[in-house]
Design an enzyme around this catalytic site. Structure first.
Site, PDB file in Angstrom:
ATOM      1  CD  GLU A 130      14.466  29.580  32.715  1.00  0.00           C
ATOM      2  OE1 GLU A 130      14.010  28.636  32.033  1.00  0.00           O
ATOM      3  OE2 GLU A 130      14.324  30.759  32.407  1.00  0.00           O
ATOM      4  CE  LYS A 170      21.644  25.637  47.316  1.00  0.00           C
ATOM      5  NZ  LYS A 170      22.482  24.462  46.922  1.00  0.00           N
TER       6      LYS A 170
END
Ligand code: NAD
Length: 490
Positions: free
Chosen positions: A256, A181
């Site tokens: 991250e 996504k």
């Protein structure tokens, strides 16, 4: 392939599920940040679309995971070839969708997106696993690594195709199938890449892309019981939500996240190189890179000279139409983001900060068609306390603050004085000092006398609130596989 003429207001994207484009009932407007106009409609997918994509990925998994690494590498290399063949279309689309300059998209985003596939195509062929002998027991032990299953991949808007392929490439190279996504604000190049999948030989269902918002499509993916692994790049706030949402399923997570990256500049630094690089590290891609410098600590004896030269160099960092090759920066991603970045500058000013150039000081001379775009000039601020929000929070825009320091200890402690720990730079000609300071800084990446030099084999990621886990050659291999210890009694 999408031609430039196709990028028109009525461009309507579709999800890519099981090797087919599937239209969605509802859509979200996506803006051209350089004009402020809606130019494309992105599927507003939810649980139904995510369920279909996960089912397709699950169905494709047995066959794809049974392919040899070489067979998968061949497909990845072919995909890289096809992206490179359509380089200019991807470049134009990335710039239009994100607001970045065409030059940046042409020299950084799209070449790296193609290279991500090439890198992992090669990397996956060279891993070895462990083996140990237990002769006294008549046993041989060894480990193997198996793909995890359906990988859920969620990426942000700042380096759209670059960061998405940084996840897709290792995931499929190691035999997983994926549901990805991208950010709802920058979906076009991911959709363009879907058009190449069949020609590259990616079997239906191996790569599925579901477009939509984080709260609907992203949440459905994170909460799906058949997705055992989530690789996420984005903000620390979203990562907290993803961690909570995935906890009941004990999912494997790679996070991250944001940064508040310091540059520490000692008096013996090569100032010519340092200033040129630190302007770049502060403002590249409109400051919308998680690794951008946003706090600059300068040793007091060179502070005045540094500030004067840094401000002069920043004034030459041009902001304007992304298509103009003389511009260094284009537009910020959205009106909301521009307002957020401006609010940090306003807060700094109200706290007594001095704005040397940029926001509120320099007026941008924009072409007529860009006057409603989301532009902001590169901004340099001094006179701000380390505790102020502009020195503590990630801004993710073209703003950097400069402050003097007296001692090495002080520089390290102030550099570490935020909740983030992603990247740092250190400038000095003293090898002992750069090594010492690099070791003490709380950051996943430390660059000394340079910035953003990347060997993709090395671990990438942050500590503290900047992330959990690392990605890169061996680290991605470990993340996207499960290790199994096998004992053979002979
Ligand atoms: P964001 O967290 O708002 O969104 C990132 C992605 O997560 C988007 O695709 C979004 O739709 C999705 N998302 C949002 N809410 C979700 C939810 N509840 N569940 C699942 N998915 C959800 O971040 P952003 O604004 O798109 O990107 C900017 C941030 O990304 C900055 O903080 C930047 O530092 C960070 N970033 C980090 C790195 C890195 O490698 N460390 C790289 C680039 C960007």
């Amino acid at each position: 392939m999408l031609k430039n003429s196709e990028v028109r207001p009525n461009l309507v994207l579709e999800n890519f599920i099981g090797g087919k484009f599937v239209s969605c009932q509802q859509h979200i407007d996506s803006y051209d940040p350089s004009t402020g106009e809606v130019y494309c409609k992105v599927p507003d997918s939810g649980k139904e679309e995510v369920d279909a994509a996960v089912a397709a990925a699950k169905n494709a998994f047995p066959q794809w995971s049974a392919c040899s690494p070489q067979q998968r590498a061949d497909v990845l290399n072919k995909l890289a070839d096809l992206i490179e063949a359509d380089m200019e279309e991807f470049v134009q689309a990335e710039s239009r969708d994100q607001g970045k300059t065409i030059i940046f998209a042409r020299t950084v985003d799209i070449p790296r997106a193609a290279y991500n596939f090439r890198f992992f195509a090669s990397s996956v062929l060279h891993h070895t696993t462990d083996c140990s002998l237990m002769d006294h027991m008549g046993c041989l032990n060894y480990t193997i690594r198996c793909p995890v299953g359906v990988a859920g991949l969620i990426s942000p808007w700042n380096l759209p195709l670059y960061l998405l392929t940084w996840k897709i490439a290792p995931a499929i190279a190691t035999g997983n199938t994926v549901v990805a996504k991208p950010s709802e604000m920058t979906s076009v190049t991911a959709w363009m890449m879907c058009k190449l999948m069949q020609r590259a030989g990616v079997p239906p269902g191996v790569v599925n892309i579901v477009f939509g918002t984080g709260l609907k499509a992203g949440d459905a993916l994170v909460g799906h019981p058949d997705v055992p692994l989530i690789s996420f790049t984005g903000s620390t706030k979203t990562a907290q939500r993803i961690t909570e949402r995935s906890a009941p399923f004990c999912k494997k997570l790679s996070l991250e996240l944001g940064g508040k990256n310091p540059a520490i500049i000692f008096a013996d630094a090569d100032l010519d190189k340092c200033i040129e690089t630190t302007v770049r590290s502060s403002f590249s891609n409109q400051g919308e890179i998680c690794l951008c410098t946003s706090r600059i600590y300068v040793e007091k004896s060179i502070y005045v000279e540094f500030l004067e030269r840094f401000v002069a160099a920043t004034k030459k960092w041009k902001t304007g139409a992304p298509s103009d090759p003389s511009n260094n920066n284009g537009a910020l991603i959205s009106k909301e983001h521009l307002e957020k970045v401006r609010s940090f500058v306003a807060a700094a000013k109200s706290e007594g900060g001095v704005i040397h150039c940029g926001e509120g000081v320099d007026k941008l001379d924009l072409p007529e068609r860009n006057k409603s775009g989301f532009f902001m000039p590169a901004t340099v601020i001094t006179g701000i306390s380390d505790t102020s929000s502009i020195m503590q929070e990630e801004i993710f825009g073209p703003v950097t603050c400069i402050s003097p320091f007296d001692t090495e200890d002080e520089a390290v402690s102030r550099g570490n004085g935020v909740r983030y720990g992603l990247a740092a730079t250190v400038w000095s000609r003293d090898v002992g000092r750069v090594h010492r300071v690099a070791q003490r800084l709380q950051a996943g990446l430390v660059w000394t006398n340079c910035w953003l030099v990347r060997d993709l084999n090395l671990p990438f990621g942050g500590m503290k609130s900047s992330g959990v886990g690392r990605e890169g050659g061996k680290d991605s291999y470990h993340f996207f596989t499960e290790v199994k210890s096998i004992t053979i009694k002979h």
